[in-house]
Design a protein around this motif. Structure first.
Motif, short mmCIF file in Angstrom:
data_model
loop_
_atom_site.label_atom_id
_atom_site.label_comp_id
_atom_site.label_asym_id
_atom_site.label_seq_id
_atom_site.Cartn_x
_atom_site.Cartn_y
_atom_site.Cartn_z
N HIS A 159 17.62 15.67 -2.81
CA HIS A 159 16.54 15.75 -1.82
C HIS A 159 16.62 14.51 -0.96
O HIS A 159 16.68 13.39 -1.46
N LEU A 160 16.64 14.70 0.37
CA LEU A 160 16.81 13.58 1.29
C LEU A 160 15.54 13.38 2.12
O LEU A 160 14.99 14.32 2.67
N THR A 161 15.09 12.12 2.20
CA THR A 161 13.94 11.74 3.01
C THR A 161 14.38 10.70 4.03
O THR A 161 15.13 9.78 3.70
N THR A 162 13.92 10.84 5.26
CA THR A 162 14.28 9.87 6.30
C THR A 162 13.07 9.04 6.70
O THR A 162 11.93 9.53 6.69
N PHE A 163 13.33 7.78 7.05
CA PHE A 163 12.30 6.86 7.51
C PHE A 163 12.78 6.20 8.80
O PHE A 163 13.96 5.84 8.91
N GLN A 164 11.87 6.03 9.74
CA GLN A 164 12.21 5.34 10.98
C GLN A 164 11.94 3.85 10.87
O GLN A 164 12.64 3.04 11.49
N PHE A 165 10.94 3.49 10.06
CA PHE A 165 10.55 2.08 9.93
C PHE A 165 10.64 1.65 8.47
O PHE A 165 10.36 2.43 7.55
N GLY A 166 10.98 0.37 8.30
CA GLY A 166 11.10 -0.17 6.95
C GLY A 166 9.79 -0.18 6.19
O GLY A 166 9.77 0.04 4.98
N TYR A 167 8.70 -0.44 6.89
CA TYR A 167 7.42 -0.51 6.20
C TYR A 167 7.04 0.84 5.57
O TYR A 167 6.34 0.89 4.56
N GLU A 168 7.52 1.93 6.18
CA GLU A 168 7.25 3.26 5.61
C GLU A 168 7.96 3.41 4.27
O GLU A 168 7.41 3.97 3.31
N LEU A 169 9.20 2.93 4.22
CA LEU A 169 9.97 2.97 2.97
C LEU A 169 9.32 2.10 1.90
O LEU A 169 9.22 2.49 0.74
N ILE A 170 8.83 0.93 2.31
CA ILE A 170 8.16 0.02 1.37
C ILE A 170 6.88 0.67 0.82
O ILE A 170 6.60 0.59 -0.38
N GLU A 171 6.12 1.31 1.71
CA GLU A 171 4.89 1.97 1.27
C GLU A 171 5.20 3.07 0.25
O GLU A 171 4.48 3.22 -0.76
N ALA A 172 6.25 3.83 0.49
CA ALA A 172 6.63 4.89 -0.45
C ALA A 172 7.02 4.29 -1.79
O ALA A 172 6.62 4.79 -2.85
N SER A 173 7.77 3.19 -1.75
CA SER A 173 8.18 2.52 -3.00
C SER A 173 6.98 1.97 -3.75
O SER A 173 6.89 2.07 -4.98
N ASN A 174 6.03 1.39 -3.02
CA ASN A 174 4.83 0.83 -3.66
C ASN A 174 3.95 1.91 -4.29
O ASN A 174 3.18 1.65 -5.22
N LYS A 175 4.07 3.15 -3.78
CA LYS A 175 3.32 4.27 -4.34
C LYS A 175 4.00 4.86 -5.56
O LYS A 175 3.50 5.82 -6.16
N GLY A 176 5.16 4.31 -5.92
CA GLY A 176 5.86 4.78 -7.11
C GLY A 176 6.93 5.82 -6.84
O GLY A 176 7.50 6.37 -7.77
N ILE A 177 7.21 6.08 -5.55
CA ILE A 177 8.27 7.03 -5.21
C ILE A 177 9.61 6.31 -5.34
O ILE A 177 9.86 5.33 -4.63
N LYS A 178 10.46 6.77 -6.23
CA LYS A 178 11.73 6.12 -6.49
C LYS A 178 12.88 6.92 -5.89
O LYS A 178 12.90 8.15 -5.95
N TYR A 179 13.83 6.20 -5.34
CA TYR A 179 15.03 6.83 -4.77
C TYR A 179 16.25 6.33 -5.53
O TYR A 179 16.37 5.15 -5.85
N ASP A 180 17.16 7.25 -5.80
CA ASP A 180 18.40 6.87 -6.48
C ASP A 180 19.32 6.12 -5.53
O ASP A 180 19.98 5.15 -5.91
N ILE A 181 19.37 6.56 -4.27
CA ILE A 181 20.24 5.97 -3.26
C ILE A 181 19.44 5.73 -1.98
O ILE A 181 18.74 6.64 -1.52
N ILE A 182 19.53 4.53 -1.43
CA ILE A 182 18.83 4.20 -0.19
C ILE A 182 19.85 3.68 0.83
O ILE A 182 20.55 2.68 0.58
#
Length: 237
Positions: free
Chosen positions: A31-54
């Motif tokens: 499953h692939l998710t795209t982000f335009q801004f880094g802060y969006e990726l950080i927010e997802a990570s802080n919410k506990g969403i884990k990615y195998d590959i970034i």
């Protein structure tokens, strides 16, 4: 299932990278998710969403890729971060945040495929050594070799080891896709057995080394037998 994130603010480069990833012949679902801004990726990570590959661009608009990676590392030590950049100098900086590799734009297909092949193998091996699940809002880690079998209990999965049993909310179909197919096999609609702990395969049942028997549905009997045979041959090599 592999969880992949692409953080890239340039639409052209984002599209190229997403298209190339889509061409790669993954051995498992992703499953692939795209982000335009880094802060969006950080927010997802802080919410506990884990990615195998970034896949992380080093120079996002008004954001520094190293700063973003450092923030991600505060909550996720295991993610494989791939630095994407137009300048080789920025790629070297990525190793300060334990980056797994780097890609120079505009993303050579051969290099990308080699990176994905390496990472998919690493992730598969790491998952085969340990099994991770969440129970009562806590992460539980089990050594894969200690698992005897999984049993579906409606909306829950029961994990059985030689010393304990655990239950957590999940489905047997989703679980089958995540497990190493060389070691774990669906032998019944309600059971997945760990071949390492199987003593023998008989008609309609798998006999574990501790004497416990696990049912095998008639339509899966031949597949279970063949998978067990391949596992035994592989373990002797």
């Amino acid at each position: 299932m592999l969880r992949i994130a692409v953080c890239e603010d340039e639409e052209q480069h984002k599209k190229i990278l997403v298209d190339l990833i889509g061409r790669y012949p993954f051995e498992t679902d992703y499953h692939l998710t795209t982000f335009q801004f880094g802060y969006e990726l950080i927010e997802a990570s802080n919410k506990g969403i884990k990615y195998d590959i970034i896949f992380l661009d080093m120079r996002l608009e008004n954001e520094d890729g190293i700063d973003i990676a450092n923030e991600i590392r505060k909550t996720d030590k295991k993610a494989r971060i791939i630095i994407t950049t137009s300048l080789i100098e920025y790629a070297v900086l990525g190793y300060s945040v334990n980056a797994s590799d780097f890609l120079l734009k505009p993303f050579p297909e051969e290099k990308l495929f080699l990176v994905l092949e390496k990472l998919e193998t690493e992730i598969r091996h790491s998952r085969s050594s340990f099994f991770e699940f969440e129970m009562n809002n806590e992460k539980v880690f089990l050594i894969s070799d200690d698992i005897l079998y999984f049993e579906s209990l409606g909306r829950k999965i029961k994990v059985v080891t030689s010393e304990a049993e655990y239950e957590y909310y999940y489905t047997i179909s989703a679980l089958e896709k995540e497990l190493d197919p060389v070691r774990f096999v669906l032998c019944h609609r309600s059971y997945i057995v760990n071949l390492k702990n199987v003593k023998s395969i008989k008609t309609k049942m798998a006999v574990l080394k501790n004497g416990v028997t696990i049912p095998i549905s008639p339509k899966r009997n031949q597949k279970v037998y063949d998978t067990f045979t391949r596992y035994l041959v592989g373990s002797l090599e």
